[in-house]
Design a protein around this motif. Sequence first.
Motif, PDB file in Angstrom:
ATOM      1  N   ASP A 337       0.825  -1.319  -0.055  1.00  0.00           N
ATOM      2  CA  ASP A 337      -0.051  -0.057  -0.153  1.00  0.00           C
ATOM      3  C   ASP A 337       0.982   1.212  -0.023  1.00  0.00           C
ATOM      4  OD1 ASP A 337      -2.273   1.555  -0.042  1.00  0.00           O
ATOM      5  OD2 ASP A 337      -2.375   1.666   2.347  1.00  0.00           O
ATOM      6  N   GLY A 338       1.921   1.316   0.868  1.00  0.00           N
ATOM      7  CA  GLY A 338       2.666   2.572   0.960  1.00  0.00           C
ATOM      8  C   GLY A 338       3.511   2.862  -0.320  1.00  0.00           C
ATOM      9  N   THR A 339       3.927   2.057  -0.833  1.00  0.00           N
ATOM     10  CA  THR A 339       4.874   2.093  -2.137  1.00  0.00           C
ATOM     11  C   THR A 339       4.041   2.568  -3.299  1.00  0.00           C
ATOM     12  OG1 THR A 339       6.499   0.551  -1.200  1.00  0.00           O
ATOM     13  CG2 THR A 339       6.619   0.882  -3.694  1.00  0.00           C
ATOM     14  N   VAL A 340       2.841   1.707  -3.305  1.00  0.00           N
ATOM     15  CA  VAL A 340       1.871   1.850  -4.626  1.00  0.00           C
ATOM     16  C   VAL A 340       1.150   3.026  -4.431  1.00  0.00           C
ATOM     17  CG1 VAL A 340       0.038   0.666  -5.966  1.00  0.00           C
ATOM     18  CG2 VAL A 340       1.899  -0.802  -5.111  1.00  0.00           C
ATOM     19  N   SER A 341       0.599   3.548  -3.272  1.00  0.00           N
ATOM     20  CA  SER A 341      -0.028   4.858  -3.227  1.00  0.00           C
ATOM     21  C   SER A 341       0.790   5.916  -3.625  1.00  0.00           C
ATOM     22  CB  SER A 341      -0.205   5.137  -1.985  1.00  0.00           C
ATOM     23  OG  SER A 341      -1.128   3.913  -1.197  1.00  0.00           O
ATOM     24  N   VAL A 342       2.057   6.002  -3.285  1.00  0.00           N
ATOM     25  CA  VAL A 342       2.939   6.983  -3.573  1.00  0.00           C
ATOM     26  C   VAL A 342       3.166   7.027  -5.000  1.00  0.00           C
ATOM     27  CG1 VAL A 342       5.447   7.656  -3.462  1.00  0.00           C
ATOM     28  CG2 VAL A 342       4.064   7.443  -1.252  1.00  0.00           C
ATOM     29  N   LEU A 343       3.564   5.780  -5.772  1.00  0.00           N
ATOM     30  CA  LEU A 343       3.864   5.731  -7.030  1.00  0.00           C
ATOM     31  C   LEU A 343       2.476   6.110  -7.783  1.00  0.00           C
ATOM     32  CD1 LEU A 343       5.943   2.745  -7.269  1.00  0.00           C
ATOM     33  CD2 LEU A 343       6.676   4.866  -7.382  1.00  0.00           C
ATOM     34  N   SER A 344       1.374   5.453  -7.563  1.00  0.00           N
ATOM     35  CA  SER A 344       0.076   5.899  -8.247  1.00  0.00           C
ATOM     36  C   SER A 344       0.034   7.578  -8.183  1.00  0.00           C
ATOM     37  CB  SER A 344      -1.278   5.267  -7.473  1.00  0.00           C
ATOM     38  OG  SER A 344      -1.027   3.626  -7.859  1.00  0.00           O
ATOM     39  N   ALA A 345       0.157   7.963  -7.042  1.00  0.00           N
ATOM     40  CA  ALA A 345      -0.136   9.590  -6.996  1.00  0.00           C
ATOM     41  C   ALA A 345       0.847  10.290  -7.925  1.00  0.00           C
ATOM     42  CB  ALA A 345       0.051   9.900  -5.532  1.00  0.00           C
ATOM     43  N   ASP A 359      15.318  -2.843  -6.772  1.00  0.00           N
ATOM     44  CA  ASP A 359      14.164  -3.422  -6.516  1.00  0.00           C
ATOM     45  C   ASP A 359      12.961  -2.375  -6.657  1.00  0.00           C
ATOM     46  OD1 ASP A 359      15.109  -5.732  -5.801  1.00  0.00           O
ATOM     47  OD2 ASP A 359      15.714  -5.057  -3.722  1.00  0.00           O
ATOM     48  N   THR A 360      12.988  -1.345  -6.209  1.00  0.00           N
ATOM     49  CA  THR A 360      11.968  -0.394  -6.209  1.00  0.00           C
ATOM     50  C   THR A 360      11.506  -0.178  -7.641  1.00  0.00           C
ATOM     51  OG1 THR A 360      12.815   0.542  -4.212  1.00  0.00           O
ATOM     52  CG2 THR A 360      11.236   1.974  -5.231  1.00  0.00           C
ATOM     53  N   SER A 361      11.970  -0.031  -8.461  1.00  0.00           N
ATOM     54  CA  SER A 361      11.350   0.108  -9.869  1.00  0.00           C
ATOM     55  C   SER A 361      10.958  -0.953 -10.331  1.00  0.00           C
ATOM     56  CB  SER A 361      12.807   0.732 -10.707  1.00  0.00           C
ATOM     57  OG  SER A 361      13.609  -0.547 -10.833  1.00  0.00           O
ATOM     58  N   ARG A 362      10.848  -2.050  -9.685  1.00  0.00           N
ATOM     59  CA  ARG A 362      10.184  -3.444  -9.972  1.00  0.00           C
ATOM     60  C   ARG A 362       8.818  -3.191  -9.709  1.00  0.00           C
ATOM     61  NH1 ARG A 362      11.200  -8.388  -6.885  1.00  0.00           N
ATOM     62  NH2 ARG A 362      10.381  -9.851  -8.548  1.00  0.00           N
ATOM     63  N   ASP A 368       0.932  -2.727 -12.499  1.00  0.00           N
ATOM     64  CA  ASP A 368       0.512  -2.401 -13.705  1.00  0.00           C
ATOM     65  C   ASP A 368       0.324  -0.563 -13.764  1.00  0.00           C
ATOM     66  OD1 ASP A 368      -0.353  -4.632 -14.388  1.00  0.00           O
ATOM     67  OD2 ASP A 368      -2.291  -4.866 -13.278  1.00  0.00           O
ATOM     68  N   LEU A 369       1.454  -0.137 -13.210  1.00  0.00           N
ATOM     69  CA  LEU A 369       1.947   1.036 -13.557  1.00  0.00           C
ATOM     70  C   LEU A 369       2.547   1.214 -14.887  1.00  0.00           C
ATOM     71  CD1 LEU A 369       2.566   1.950  -9.854  1.00  0.00           C
ATOM     72  CD2 LEU A 369       0.757   2.905 -10.841  1.00  0.00           C
ATOM     73  N   GLU A 370       2.516   2.538 -15.347  1.00  0.00           N
ATOM     74  CA  GLU A 370       3.260   2.619 -16.634  1.00  0.00           C
ATOM     75  C   GLU A 370       4.440   3.515 -16.502  1.00  0.00           C
ATOM     76  OE1 GLU A 370       1.115   2.604 -20.627  1.00  0.00           O
ATOM     77  OE2 GLU A 370      -0.701   2.961 -19.230  1.00  0.00           O
ATOM     78  N   GLU A 371       5.399   3.113 -17.196  1.00  0.00           N
ATOM     79  CA  GLU A 371       6.920   3.892 -17.284  1.00  0.00           C
ATOM     80  C   GLU A 371       6.683   5.217 -17.719  1.00  0.00           C
ATOM     81  OE1 GLU A 371      10.208   1.228 -17.775  1.00  0.00           O
ATOM     82  OE2 GLU A 371      11.533   3.122 -18.192  1.00  0.00           O
ATOM     83  N   LYS A 372       5.751   5.404 -18.487  1.00  0.00           N
ATOM     84  CA  LYS A 372       5.675   6.394 -19.624  1.00  0.00           C
ATOM     85  C   LYS A 372       5.205   7.606 -18.418  1.00  0.00           C
ATOM     86  CE  LYS A 372       0.998   5.857 -21.266  1.00  0.00           C
ATOM     87  NZ  LYS A 372       0.247   6.584 -20.275  1.00  0.00           N
ATOM     88  N   ASP A 373       4.445   7.349 -17.385  1.00  0.00           N
ATOM     89  CA  ASP A 373       3.958   8.199 -16.288  1.00  0.00           C
ATOM     90  C   ASP A 373       5.112   9.059 -15.417  1.00  0.00           C
ATOM     91  OD1 ASP A 373       1.108   8.305 -17.440  1.00  0.00           O
ATOM     92  OD2 ASP A 373       0.790   6.418 -16.310  1.00  0.00           O
ATOM     93  N   PHE A 374       6.188   8.275 -15.651  1.00  0.00           N
ATOM     94  CA  PHE A 374       7.274   8.739 -14.845  1.00  0.00           C
ATOM     95  C   PHE A 374       8.306   9.484 -15.640  1.00  0.00           C
ATOM     96  CE2 PHE A 374       5.133   5.307 -12.826  1.00  0.00           C
ATOM     97  CZ  PHE A 374       5.106   5.427 -11.452  1.00  0.00           C
ATOM     98  N   SER A 375       8.778  10.687 -15.175  1.00  0.00           N
ATOM     99  CA  SER A 375       9.886  11.425 -16.106  1.00  0.00           C
ATOM    100  C   SER A 375      11.006  10.446 -16.204  1.00  0.00           C
ATOM    101  CB  SER A 375      10.441  12.522 -15.502  1.00  0.00           C
ATOM    102  OG  SER A 375       9.238  13.588 -15.013  1.00  0.00           O
ATOM    103  N   HIS A 376      11.510   9.743 -15.476  1.00  0.00           N
ATOM    104  CA  HIS A 376      12.585   8.508 -15.716  1.00  0.00           C
ATOM    105  C   HIS A 376      12.537   7.695 -14.401  1.00  0.00           C
ATOM    106  CE1 HIS A 376      16.341   7.063 -16.536  1.00  0.00           C
ATOM    107  NE2 HIS A 376      16.778   7.359 -15.466  1.00  0.00           N
ATOM    108  N   VAL A 377      12.561   6.406 -14.831  1.00  0.00           N
ATOM    109  CA  VAL A 377      12.681   5.252 -13.865  1.00  0.00           C
ATOM    110  C   VAL A 377      14.027   4.828 -14.095  1.00  0.00           C
ATOM    111  CG1 VAL A 377      11.730   3.043 -13.434  1.00  0.00           C
ATOM    112  CG2 VAL A 377      10.156   4.802 -14.248  1.00  0.00           C
ATOM    113  N   SER A 378      14.896   5.014 -12.859  1.00  0.00           N
ATOM    114  CA  SER A 378      16.285   4.592 -13.044  1.00  0.00           C
ATOM    115  C   SER A 378      16.373   2.976 -12.614  1.00  0.00           C
ATOM    116  CB  SER A 378      17.146   5.353 -12.064  1.00  0.00           C
ATOM    117  OG  SER A 378      18.473   5.001 -11.871  1.00  0.00           O
ATOM    118  N   VAL A 379      17.150   2.221 -13.044  1.00  0.00           N
ATOM    119  CA  VAL A 379      17.324   0.799 -12.581  1.00  0.00           C
ATOM    120  C   VAL A 379      18.369   0.805 -11.615  1.00  0.00           C
ATOM    121  CG1 VAL A 379      16.513  -0.568 -14.731  1.00  0.00           C
ATOM    122  CG2 VAL A 379      18.849   0.342 -14.759  1.00  0.00           C
ATOM    123  N   ALA A 380      19.054   1.895 -11.228  1.00  0.00           N
ATOM    124  CA  ALA A 380      20.064   2.173 -10.517  1.00  0.00           C
ATOM    125  C   ALA A 380      19.357   2.478  -8.939  1.00  0.00           C
ATOM    126  CB  ALA A 380      21.164   3.205 -10.932  1.00  0.00           C
TER     127      ALA A 380
END
Length: 402
Positions: A337-345, A359-362, A368-380
């Motif tokens: 809930d915590g992680t997904v609420s923040v990412l969804s917001a 791990d977090t970017s996983r 089912d969030l989409e990478e295009k909704d973030f300016s950048h998703v870093s695998v680092a």
Amino acid sequence: MPTFTTIDDLEPAQRLLVRIDVNAPIEDGTAQDNRRFARHAETISELLEDGHALALLAHQGRPGRDTFVSLESHADVLSAHLDREVAFVSDTFGEEALEAIRDLEPGDVLLLENSRMCEGELPEEEPAVKAETELVRTLAPEFDAYVNDAYSAAHRSHASLVGFPLVMDAHAGRVMETEYTANSAIRDREFDGTVTMVLGGTKAEDLIPVIEQVDDTVDRFCLGGIVGELFLRADGHDVGYDVDGTEFFDHQWADHRETIERVRSEYGDRLLLASDLAAESDAGERTEAAVENIEKETSYLDVGSETARRYADLVRESDAVFVKGALGVFEDERFADGTVSVLSAIAETDCFSVVGGGDTSRAIGMYDLEEKDFSHVSVAGGAYVRALTGDSLVGIDVLERR
Ligand SMILES: Nc1ncnc2c1ncn2[C@@H]1O[C@H](COP(=O)(O)OP(=O)(O)OP(=O)(O)O)[C@@H](O)[C@H]1O
Ligand SMILES: O=C(O)[C@H](O)COP(=O)(O)O
């Protein structure tokens, strides 16, 4: 602008040693897919299309940890992404590896065994020392050039990352190039409006320096995960202690207590902590408690729903949001809930946003969030936060020095 050369500068049809970072979560000894595989698969495909023959070098875990395993299952995950066989050899630079390397034909790809199983790979030493290791001295003459695509490990001065560019032709791969460009732009950008940083996950040593170094840019920090619990412990709450054999808290508390207490008192209201936490009940269900009522012998696995809503609201009001580390064990749906609420917001708003962490970017793909909704998703993870603070990365320095 980067001053390193890239795979655009390679001669056609070369024999290449390619350093990737597929350090992954391990379950039952087997690598679980994370975003790193897909990203590196793009670089590998491009190199194969150009008729190169590739040997891939990578690490997994660290000696002494459960995640320190062979890369055999990583070859399978990569094969699935590439839709072609990635051969594996359980040797890194011995006779067996050299034989497999010498058999490589244009269009072939071979994964070598975990570089951290070789003497000389660890510990952190100067690049010039690493260039003298047997790993580098044996493998370098077998190839026309070295490609470093492992941005997420570029903060480590290990032989496979910093030794080769000193002794042979060396270039950045696509992941290295895109992550470098995105994360440097973030570092150099001046933001209007409110900037929020959401910090969680397991590694206090990575996060505490960030809080202090981005002080001028970031208005408020929302903390969760193991790191957030350590700050709650500093406030005198009965949380942030190892229970049930966990080994997250007490050693980090011993190492970082003074800094945590100092940062807590200096930052005051700018440093937001959970007001409630979630745990697993005897019946296996999510149960929540306000921080005033938490129990020392319980293992808390997520921020509570009141905290999740509060952090999500703060994100919605922000003009820029940076995330590093998860607020809970999101891999288990009950504690996501915590992680997904923040990412969804973040995904709902048009704020500038970066989500970092292997791990977090996983969580983006898992929920089912989409990478295009973030300016950048870093695998680092560690490399991303160092870049945010303006620190240079040694693996990039050696590529630039060429
Ligand atoms: N309360 C908690 N208890 C146990 N694990 C937690 C808790 N909160 C978060 N985590 C774990 O934190 C992990 C993510 O944080 P981690 O420190 O590994 O950072 P990361 O985002 O993967 O970056 P890096 O690439 O540096 O490893 C998740 O896998 C999650 O399960
Ligand atoms: O996963 C990572 O952050 C990198 O692969 C570096 O791994 P390390 O933290 O074990 O050096």
